[in-house]
Design an enzyme around this catalytic site. Structure first.
Site, PDB file in Angstrom:
ATOM      1  N   GLU A  14       0.864  -1.164   0.000  1.00  0.00           N
ATOM      2  CA  GLU A  14       0.000   0.000   0.000  1.00  0.00           C
ATOM      3  C   GLU A  14       0.902   1.214   0.000  1.00  0.00           C
ATOM      4  O   GLU A  14       1.776   1.325   0.844  1.00  0.00           O
ATOM      5  CB  GLU A  14      -0.895  -0.018   1.247  1.00  0.00           C
ATOM      6  N   CYS A  62      -5.881   5.113   4.893  1.00  0.00           N
ATOM      7  CA  CYS A  62      -5.569   3.863   4.205  1.00  0.00           C
ATOM      8  C   CYS A  62      -6.811   3.079   3.853  1.00  0.00           C
ATOM      9  O   CYS A  62      -7.673   2.876   4.687  1.00  0.00           O
ATOM     10  CB  CYS A  62      -4.656   2.997   5.057  1.00  0.00           C
ATOM     11  N   HIS A  69      -8.051   2.974  11.064  1.00  0.00           N
ATOM     12  CA  HIS A  69      -7.981   4.374  11.464  1.00  0.00           C
ATOM     13  C   HIS A  69      -9.340   4.891  11.907  1.00  0.00           C
ATOM     14  O   HIS A  69      -9.429   5.790  12.735  1.00  0.00           O
ATOM     15  CB  HIS A  69      -7.389   5.221  10.346  1.00  0.00           C
ATOM     16  N   ARG A 493      -1.154  -4.432  10.704  1.00  0.00           N
ATOM     17  CA  ARG A 493       0.275  -4.156  10.521  1.00  0.00           C
ATOM     18  C   ARG A 493       0.987  -3.765  11.800  1.00  0.00           C
ATOM     19  O   ARG A 493       2.196  -3.521  11.769  1.00  0.00           O
ATOM     20  CB  ARG A 493       0.455  -3.084   9.453  1.00  0.00           C
TER      21      ARG A 493
END
Ligand code: SF4
Ligand code: SF4
Lengths: 582, 144, 364
Positions: A14, A62, A69, A493
């Site tokens: 990404e 994202c 988020h 992540r």
């Protein structure tokens, strides 16, 4: 003789990432530099807005880890306002976060990472019958007949013979670093396609609760999806109104299909592919420092002890000792900009806690188009976050180690089983392949919890508890004049946190420190490298600097999300005139 | 609230079940069928995009009923096609991935096009068949 | 018809190899002509066009974006991403999906441009920063601004997917720190299609690409260059909660009695009445739901500057009852016009049969 190898763009990630590596005459990487090359300034944009809608903006940091988020943002506002949310809302969030893990990790493995290990062209040489026996020897997955693999191979062949290789054009096919036999390659190609179809189904879980995916909707104070005890109220289709037992049974079915794929395809494939690449258990470690923030309130309560994933720090690979983490402590979390394209009002040498965070764009890199960065100056749009001055790795490996170190039973069993199968010690986890394997293990660990959360949610509804949103603090008139808070979560992540300062009902400051900033950030004041940089400098020899597949393997093992990492820009210092173009 | 007074026949507390849409679609079907009879070719009515409740859908399907033809097509997923009890009015339902309805429409005319074999497929079939006969022939010879 | 060099096989030939009949094309074509409300007979024309086309070279550029648009495309149910990128088009450059990195990736882009000069389609997601020479986003050391201009130069058409590429989107939200701009502010001499949404509905992206491959021309566009087939009506026009709106039944909070009964979300900020998009009809993720169905108002994400329209939770101030005849409302009131009205409102689509000059796309 040192040589500079530049890889830009790093694909199958990404966002926009550039790696520059210095190699010696043997091709061994001596030093590596990680640069985020895109910035939008979402935190500047957030300033002055209604905190209740910050999630929507933050979410657009994202679209891959599309919900993280949003979750961190609503939690930050709730933390600032001491805003309690119903247990059902927490359970719904758990289900959505867990689905994100399973979705993200599987897609990462097959669609972003696999081509580092799987040679598509070699799959053309495979014998479908032998592929079928291979597949059946490692898993009971239904789609494993010789005819099935023959069909996949035919499709691939038509594609290659047509002369238009599309996304596979320019791949490093035939590179000696590819070690899988043709049959394993063909099996992986088949599962590449299966996983694309499977993930569409998983994303439906988000759509049921959040209306769509990517970018499902969230709500400060709970969840936006009202629940109903009336089985006729919904059930999908045009007459659907609220979420009820019927719609939740669809969620149950999706969870079943999700976990079945993990058990029957993802886990066995990871073990099978890893067994051909054991040398990658011996490189790519990097820092040896690991950090988690914790997540998944398993009973829906706010009690930290009930979280599935614990918080903590492991230093220097020492699994016998876990340090506590306090995100509100200015001495613990600081961001540095010595090698970033930002300035601080108190000078570039200082570190700032996110509540006081500032970021003035101050580009001192080369003027585009450029060939090479000057790494003595700023070289990235990422900052360098540090915990008590130390660089940290966050993500699946950190979480699995934390679960392992804190004695989580399922994790220990699963990790020991996998390591035994691969005939590797626990220290093998400190590596490129260890990171990839940890991602697979935690997918199973987290996915397996989902049924339990759904059961609890359904039991609540049956008992008449249908609350999903607390309206008590919805109106800004009920808020204090000033408030600040931090919302954190474990994103796929790694540990993610948003800090918010609210003044007069508006956002006065907003800062997000995200997993890929911890991992992909540049060197700090002391010259300490970030996790990517350290990992690349750990025993990587490039067989062919024109085809740096070794760099791809290790970078992809972190699953970079660079738009996430470079979203920052200062609320106070959006003085764009201060840009220096060198 | 004044707006409620606009529709006194509907109880404000009841979620709508039959909204009247099936009635509207049937009227449209009748109008288009008349055009077809007059020799025009008319576009299908796409049901997928209409705000129909599941009750509306069931009502529509039931009132159109089933006629003499029912076919299943297996091509890129399953499709079900049936003539309704009104000749020239066809119900065409395509399924997508995981057996979910991908699209649903009402078509008009002698038969929906998807039932016809395409020339390109027929010529490919002719080649295939000839090749199959040839290899059967060859096998026969070696057997003797 | 754009033809790849070395005369690559047609899509029809490719699929026949794999034992897939023309019915497969027809099935997809009838689905597409249904969702795009194309006139009678267009399904077979569309199917023929597809079968005789060669895999269209597509170069996908990602700029100031979040990858949500690409992720969305992977969720397309008809056609699936697999059949799109392996059967329908040749995706010659796409950061998130392509195998090659670095120099090899850039070479693949240059090769596709050279081989398909004047015939390739450029898809862009993300806005382009224009301040300070565009240094806020670079790929391979080249600014997005330069890369866009160079890549679009020999393209047949440019498709801006997502609100960022179409209208500037979130990077352009107040105060637009990097000078982010929409694609059509930069490229002015090429046919451009905007497919906004944050992200766009996957079937709309895939549908427009299929249309382009099949007919080699642009679908009919509105004044914001959006295909009318997907952006011709508002969410409110087709919202299943519309009957509640008509009766004045509004949820006042997110979990009150009204919300639990699925009443209209107007008072909690729904932007459906001013948002042109197909969420209410196509829905999301294989039709499982869409934002309003799951209880949150529409954010208006396919409209320009939707980030700066006064707040997601603030009710619209327009007097909506004057907004013209409404399909569901009319049907509810007993007027047996529903399907007819839907058809008539889309009749403009028949103009697709007119010879169209792709350059004629309405200007903003
Ligand atoms: S339009 Fe939305 S989903 Fe697409 S890149 Fe922009 S922020 Fe992401
Ligand atoms: S205001 Fe929103 S929820 Fe209400 S009918 Fe219109 S689109 Fe639907």
């Amino acid at each position: 003789m040192t040589q500079r190898v530049v890889v830009d763009p790093i694909t199958r990630i990404e966002g926009h990432l550039r790696i520059e590596a210095e190699t010696d005459a043997s091709g061994a990487i001596k030093a590596a530099y990680s640069s985020g090359t895109m910035v939008r300034g979402i935190e500047i944009i957030l300033r002055g807005r209604d905190p209740r809608e910050a999630w929507g903006f933050a979410q657009r940091i994202c679209g891959v880890c599309t919900l993280v988020h949003g979750i961190a943002s609503v939690r930050a506002v709730e933390n600032a306002l001491a805003y309690e949310i119903p247990a059902n809302a927490n359970l719904i969030r758990n289900l959505m976060i867990a689905a994100q893990y399973v979705h993200d990790h599987v897609m990462h493995f097959y669609h972003l990472h696999a081509l580092d290990w799987v040679d598509i062209v070699s799959a053309l040489k495979a014998d479908p019958a032998a592929t079928s026996s291979l597949a059946q020897s490692i898993s009971g997955y239904a789609k494993s007949s010789p005819g099935y693999f023959a069909d996949v191979q035919k499709r691939l062949k038509g594609f290659v013979d047509g002369g238009q290789l599309g996304i596979f054009a320019g791949g490093y096919w035939g590179h000696p670093a590819y070690k899988l036999p043709p049959e394993a390659n063909l099996m992986a190609v088949a599962h590449y396609l299966e996983a694309l179809a499977w993930q569409r189904d998983v994303a439906r879980l988000h759509a049921i609760f959040g209306g769509k995916n990517p970018h499902p909707n969230f709500l400060v104070g709970g969840a936006p999806t009202p629940l109903s005890t009336d089985p006729n109220a919904s059930g999908g289709g045009a007459a659907a109104t609220t979420l009820n037992i019927v719609a939740l049974s669809e969620v149950r079915d999706i969870i079943g299909r999700m976990t079945a794929f993990v058990d029957q395809v993802y886990v066995p494939d990871t073990l099978a592919i890893a067994s051909f690449y054991k040398d990658w258990f011996a490189r790519g470690e990097g820092l040896g420092n690991f950090m988690t923030f914790g997540d998944f309130p398993s009973d829906g309560s706010a009690n930290p002890a009930k979280r599935l994933l614990p918080a903590g720090v492991i230093l220097n690979r020492d699994l016998s000792h876990i340090e506590p983490v306090d995100l509100n402590d200015p001495a613990q979390v600081q961001e540095f900009v010595s090698h970033s394209w930002y300035d601080y009002s108190g000078g570039k040498a200082k570190g700032l806690h996110p509540y006081d965070g500032e970021t003035t764009f101050a580009y001192d890199g080369p003027k585009p188009p450029y060939e090479q960065l000057d790494v003595d100056k700023g070289y990235s749009w990422l900052k360098s976050p540090r915990w008590r001055g130390k660089a940290m790795e966050v993500g699946p490996l950190a979480r699995v180690l934390m679960l392992y170190a804190s004695g989580h039973k399922e994790t220990k069993e699963l990790a020991d089983y996998a390591l035994k199968k691969l005939d590797a010690p626990i220290t093998a986890m400190f590596s490129t392949l260890g990171r990839t394997a940890a991602r697979t293990l935690e997918t199973k660990i987290i996915g397996d919890q989902m049924k339990g959360w759904l059961d609890t949610l359904v039991a609540n509804i049956k008992a008449g508890n249908v609350a999903v949103h607390n309206a008590a603090k919805w109106e800004p008139s009920t808020w204090p004049k000033e408030a600040k808070g931090v919302g954190f979560m474990e994103a796929p992540r790694g540990g993610l946190a948003h800090w918010i300062v609210i003044r007069d009902g508006k956002i006065a400051n907003y800062q997000a420190v995200v997993p890929s900033t911890w991992n992909a950030g540049p060197r700090d004041m002391q010259g300490q490298p970030g996790a990517y940089e350290a990992a690349l400098a750990d025993r990587h020899v490039l067989a062919n600097p024109k085809q740096p597949i070794e760099i791809q393997r290790t970078i992809h093992s972190f699953d970079p999300c660079i738009a996430c990492a470079v979203h920052v820009a200062d609320p106070d210092g959006n003085e764009l005139s201060s840009i220096r173009i060198v | 609230m004044t707006t409620q007074a606009l529709h006194p026949s509907v109880s404000p507390q009841e979620p709508p079940r039959l909204t009247g849409m099936s009635e509207a679609v049937l009227a449209e079907v009748a109008a288009r069928l008349a055009e077809v009879v007059a020799g025009a070719s008319v576009p299908p009515i796409d049901l997928t995009a209409m705000p129909l409740t599941s009750e509306d859908r069931a009502d529509l399907e039931q009132r159109l009923g089933r006629g003499e033809v029912f076919a299943t097509v297996e091509s890129a997923g399953r499709s079900q096609i049936w003539e309704t009890q009104f000749s020239g009015v066809w119900f065409v339902r395509h399924f997508g991935e995981n057996d979910r309805i991908a699209s649903e429409c009402i078509e008009f005319g002698a038969a929906p096009e998807i039932l016809f074999s395409h020339r390109a497929d027929m010529s490919a079939a002719a080649r295939r068949l000839a090749a199959a006969l040839q290899s059967a022939d060859a096998r026969e010879k070696t057997d003797h | 018809m754009p033809q790849a060099p070395k005369l690559a096989p047609t899509l029809g030939e490719l699929l026949q190899e794999r034992g897939v009949s023309r019915r497969a094309f027809l099935k997809y074509a009838s689905y597409l002509s249904a969702v795009m409300a194309l006139p009678a007979g267009s399904a077979s024309a569309l199917a023929e066009g597809l079968a005789n086309a060669r895999r269209q070279s597509v170069i996908w550029l990602s700029f100031q974006e979040c990858t949500g648009c690409t992720e969305s495309l992977t969720r397309s149910f008809s056609p699936t991403l697999e059949s799109l990128i392996f059967d329908l088009i040749s995706l010659d450059y796409h950061h998130t999906l392509q195998a090659a990195s670095g120099e090899a990736a850039e070479k693949a882009r240059e090769a596709a441009m050279a081989e398909n000069k004047g015939k390739y389609v450029v898809v862009v997601d993300g806005a382009v920063p224009t301040k300070d020479g565009g240094l806020y986003s670079t790929i391979a050391g080249v600014s997005n601004l330069d890369m866009l201009k160079a890549t679009a130069k020999d393209a047949m058409a440019v498709i801006a997917v997502g609100t960022c590429a179409a209208f500037g989107g979130i990077p352009k939200a107040r105060p637009n720190p990097t000078g982010a701009a929409a694609i059509d502010e930069i490229i002015t001499d090429k046919p451009i299609i905007n497919i906004p949404g944050c992200p766009p509905i996957p079937e709309a992206m895939a549908g427009v690409v299929s249309y382009l491959v099949s007919f080699v021309k642009l679908p009919e566009l509105d004044h914001l260059r959006r295909p009318k087939a997907f952006f011709g009506e508002t969410i409110h026009d087709r919202c299943y909660r519309r009957p509640f709106y008509e009766r004045g039944l509004f949820a006042e909070g997110f979990d009150d009695a009204g919300a639990r009964q699925g009443w209209c979300l107007y008072k909690v900020g729904c932007k459906g009445p001013v948002t042109y998009n197909a969420c209410a009809t196509l829905k999301w993720n294989g039709g499982v739901s869409f934002p309003i169905q799951s209880g949150h108002g529409c954010l208006g994400c396919s409209e320009p500057d939707f980030w700066d329209q006064g707040g997601f939770y603030r009710p619209l101030s327009t007097n909506l009852r004057d907004m013209g005849p409404a399909l569901a409302g009319a049907a509810l009131a007993g007027a047996a016009l529903g399907a007819g009205a839907a058809w008539a409102s889309r009749r403009h689509q028949e103009s697709y049969q007119r010879e169209q000059n792709p350059n004629e796309g309405d200007k903003k």
